[in-house]
Design an enzyme around this catalytic site. Structure first.
Site, PDB file in Angstrom:
ATOM      1  N   ARG A  68       0.715  -5.756 -10.381  1.00 55.66           N
ATOM      2  CA  ARG A  68       1.175  -5.320  -9.185  1.00 55.66           C
ATOM      3  C   ARG A  68       1.718  -6.387  -7.986  1.00 55.66           C
ATOM      4  NH1 ARG A  68      -3.857  -2.610  -5.742  1.00 55.66           N
ATOM      5  NH2 ARG A  68      -5.487  -4.470  -5.999  1.00 55.66           N
ATOM      6  N   GLU A  87      -3.401   9.469 -10.138  1.00 57.30           N
ATOM      7  CA  GLU A  87      -2.940   8.205 -11.007  1.00 57.30           C
ATOM      8  C   GLU A  87      -3.052   8.543 -12.392  1.00 57.30           C
ATOM      9  OE1 GLU A  87      -5.442   4.685  -9.660  1.00 57.30           O
ATOM     10  OE2 GLU A  87      -5.869   5.776  -7.747  1.00 57.30           O
ATOM     11  N   ARG A 113       0.795  -1.065  -0.128  1.00 61.13           N
ATOM     12  CA  ARG A 113       0.023  -0.040   0.018  1.00 61.13           C
ATOM     13  C   ARG A 113       0.874   1.363   0.318  1.00 61.13           C
ATOM     14  NH1 ARG A 113      -5.202   0.257  -1.653  1.00 61.13           N
ATOM     15  NH2 ARG A 113      -5.391  -1.358   0.086  1.00 61.13           N
ATOM     16  N   HIS A 157      -0.363   3.855 -10.398  1.00 61.52           N
ATOM     17  CA  HIS A 157      -1.644   4.341  -8.892  1.00 61.52           C
ATOM     18  C   HIS A 157      -0.539   5.153  -7.986  1.00 61.52           C
ATOM     19  CE1 HIS A 157      -4.124   3.746  -5.701  1.00 61.52           C
ATOM     20  NE2 HIS A 157      -5.050   2.952  -6.729  1.00 61.52           N
ATOM     21  N   ASP A 173     -13.340   9.072  -5.390  1.00 62.31           N
ATOM     22  CA  ASP A 173     -13.065   8.109  -6.205  1.00 62.31           C
ATOM     23  C   ASP A 173     -13.416   8.245  -7.658  1.00 62.31           C
ATOM     24  OD1 ASP A 173     -11.876   5.778  -7.343  1.00 62.31           O
ATOM     25  OD2 ASP A 173     -13.077   4.207  -6.027  1.00 62.31           O
ATOM     26  N   GLN A 215      -8.645  -7.496  -8.499  1.00 62.57           N
ATOM     27  CA  GLN A 215      -8.584  -6.064  -8.730  1.00 62.57           C
ATOM     28  C   GLN A 215      -7.153  -5.532  -9.210  1.00 62.57           C
ATOM     29  OE1 GLN A 215     -11.072  -3.472  -7.500  1.00 62.57           O
ATOM     30  NE2 GLN A 215      -9.714  -2.031  -6.186  1.00 62.57           N
TER      31      GLN A 215
HETATM   32  O1  BG6 Z   1      -7.569  -1.471  -2.441  1.00 63.85           O
HETATM   33  P1  BG6 Z   1      -6.865  -1.360  -4.043  1.00 63.85           P
HETATM   34  O2  BG6 Z   1      -7.374  -2.620  -4.548  1.00 63.85           O
HETATM   35  O3  BG6 Z   1      -5.161  -1.287  -4.045  1.00 63.85           O
HETATM   36  O4  BG6 Z   1      -7.522  -0.389  -4.680  1.00 63.85           O
HETATM   37  C1  BG6 Z   1      -7.588   0.855  -4.198  1.00 63.85           C
HETATM   38  C2  BG6 Z   1      -8.551   2.212  -4.616  1.00 63.85           C
HETATM   39  O5  BG6 Z   1      -7.753   2.206  -6.114  1.00 63.85           O
HETATM   40  C3  BG6 Z   1      -8.416   3.436  -6.912  1.00 63.85           C
HETATM   41  O6  BG6 Z   1      -7.557   3.574  -8.001  1.00 63.85           O
HETATM   42  C4  BG6 Z   1      -9.635   2.807  -7.154  1.00 63.85           C
HETATM   43  O7  BG6 Z   1     -10.338   3.958  -8.030  1.00 63.85           O
HETATM   44  C5  BG6 Z   1     -10.350   2.727  -6.014  1.00 63.85           C
HETATM   45  O8  BG6 Z   1     -11.822   2.054  -6.327  1.00 63.85           O
HETATM   46  C6  BG6 Z   1      -9.926   1.556  -4.997  1.00 63.85           C
HETATM   47  O9  BG6 Z   1     -10.612   1.265  -4.149  1.00 63.85           O
END
Ligand code: BG6
Length: 279
Positions: free
Chosen positions: A87, A253, A62, A153, A196, A82
Site C-alpha cells: 500500500r 475487506e 485512509r 481493504h 474488528d 502493518q
Molecule cells: O490503520 P491501518 O494500519 O490502516 O489499519 C486499520 C485497520 O485495518 C483493519 O483491517 C484491521 O483489522 C484493524 O485491526 C486495523 O486497525
C-alpha cells in the site's frame, strides 16, 4: 462522452489516474495502486475517503481500497509495516484498454524480489464499467512454497454507521481480534461499538444496507472477510482520520487471512476477485 484518462498530480506530489468514461469516473493512485473513488454514472461514490488525508508520499491514504500484502495486520517483526508493503509502494502502470464498455487497467508492484527476498509477483487489474471489478494476482516464481495473507481493504461510505446493516455473514465463524471464535445468528450485522472481526470461510457475497441504497460486494477466491469500524476511542490513534469519520464509513475487506492464508506452490498463481456495485 469519450474516455478521458490523464495522469494528474495531487497535493504533495502523489500521482494518480483521473478517469472518465461513459460509464463511470474514478481515481487510482500509483502509490499503492490505490483506488480512492469510483462513481458509476450519476450515482454517489461507492468508496469512502477521509477528508483528513494529507496525501504524503510513503504514507497510506485512509480510504478507497488500500492493498494489504504480503501480510495482513502487524508483522511478528515490529520493524516491518502493518499490512505489508504494497500500500505504500509506487506501482507501475502496465496497460490501459477499453472494450465492451469496460475500461481495463493493469498495474504491477516492481522490485518485489528486493522487498521480500522472495520471487513473488503481484499484479492488479481494475475493470471499470458501471460496476467495479478488481483482480489481485499473486504468482510464485520461486521453487519454494510461499505463504501470503492479503486483503483488499475496502472503505465504503455510509450515511450513519448506527443505521447500517450488513448481510451475508449469518452463521459464519468469526474472530473478534484477540477473541473468538464466535458466530452471528442474525440475518444482518449491526455495528454499535469498535468492531474488528475476521470471518473465515464465509459466503461469496455480502451487502451493505444503508438508508437509501444497497452496496453489493462479491468475492471469488477470498475466503475471509474483515469487518472493521474503529468507533470513538480507536479513531483517536488512527492517521488521516477525524474524530467523526467513524460515523461515515465501514470497511468490508475481501481477504485471505489467518487459517485462510494462501500457500502458493512453485509456479502457482492465485487470483482474488472483488466486485462492487450498487443494487
Ligand atoms: O490503520 P491501518 O494500519 O490502516 O489499519 C486499520 C485497520 O485495518 C483493519 O483491517 C484491521 O483489522 C484493524 O485491526 C486495523 O486497525
Amino acid at each position: 462522452m469519450q474516455n478521458n484518462i490523464t495522469i494528474k498530480t495531487h497535493k504533495n506530489g502523489l500521482k494518480y489516474l483521473d478517469i472518465k468514461t461513459p460509464q463511470c469516473k474514478a481515481m487510482i493512485f500509483l502509490q499503492g495502486a490505490q483506488i480512492t473513488s469510483f462513481i458509476p454514472n450519476d450515482r454517489p461514490d461507492l468508496l469512502w475517503v477521509s477528508e483528513e488525508n494529507t496525501y504524503q508520499p510513503g504514507t497510506s491514504i485512509r480510504g478507497g481500497i488500500p492493498i494489504c500484502w504480503p501480510w495482513f495486520g502487524p508483522h511478528q517483526d515490529s520493524k516491518k509495516p502493518q499490512h505489508g508493503y504494497a500500500r505504500n509502494q509506487l506501482w507501475e502502470l502496465n496497460s490501459i484498454s477499453y472494450d465492451a464498455d469496460t475500461l481495463c487497467i493493469t498495474m504491477y508492484l516492481p522490485n518485489t524480489k528486493e522487498l521480500l527476498n522472495q520471487d513473488l509477483n503481484l499484479e492488479i487489474v481494475f475493470k471499470l464499467s458501471t460496476e467495479l471489478q478488481i483482480e489481485l494476482i499473486n504468482r510464485n516464481n520461486s521453487d519454494e512454497t510461499i505463504q501470503v495473507t492479503q486483503a483488499l481493504h475496502s472503505y465504503f461510505p455510509v450515511s450513519d454507521i448506527k443505521k447500517v446493516k450488513v448481510n451475508g455473514l449469518k452463521g459464519a465463524e468469526y474472530f473478534e481480534f484477540g477473541k473468538g471464535p464466535t458466530s452471528d445468528h442474525e440475518d444482518c450485522v449491526q455495528i454499535n461499538n469498535e468492531t474488528d472481526r475476521s470471518y473465515q470461510k464465509v459466503d461469496e457475497q455480502q451487502a451493505i444496507l444503508d438508508e437509501s441504497r444497497e452496496i453489493i460486494i462479491s468475492r471469488i477466491n477470498s475466503k475471509s472477510v474483515v469487518l472493521w469500524n474503529p468507533w470513538i476511542e480507536k479513531s483517536k490513534s488512527l492517521s488521516n482520520f477525524s474524530s467523526i469519520d467513524y460515523k461515515k464509513m465501514i470497511c468490508l475487506e475481501a481477504a485471505n487471512i489467518l487459517d485462510d492464508k494462501i500457500l502458493l506452490e512453485p509456479n502457482q498463481t492465485h487470483k482474488l476477485i472483488l466486485m462492487i456495485k450498487e443494487k
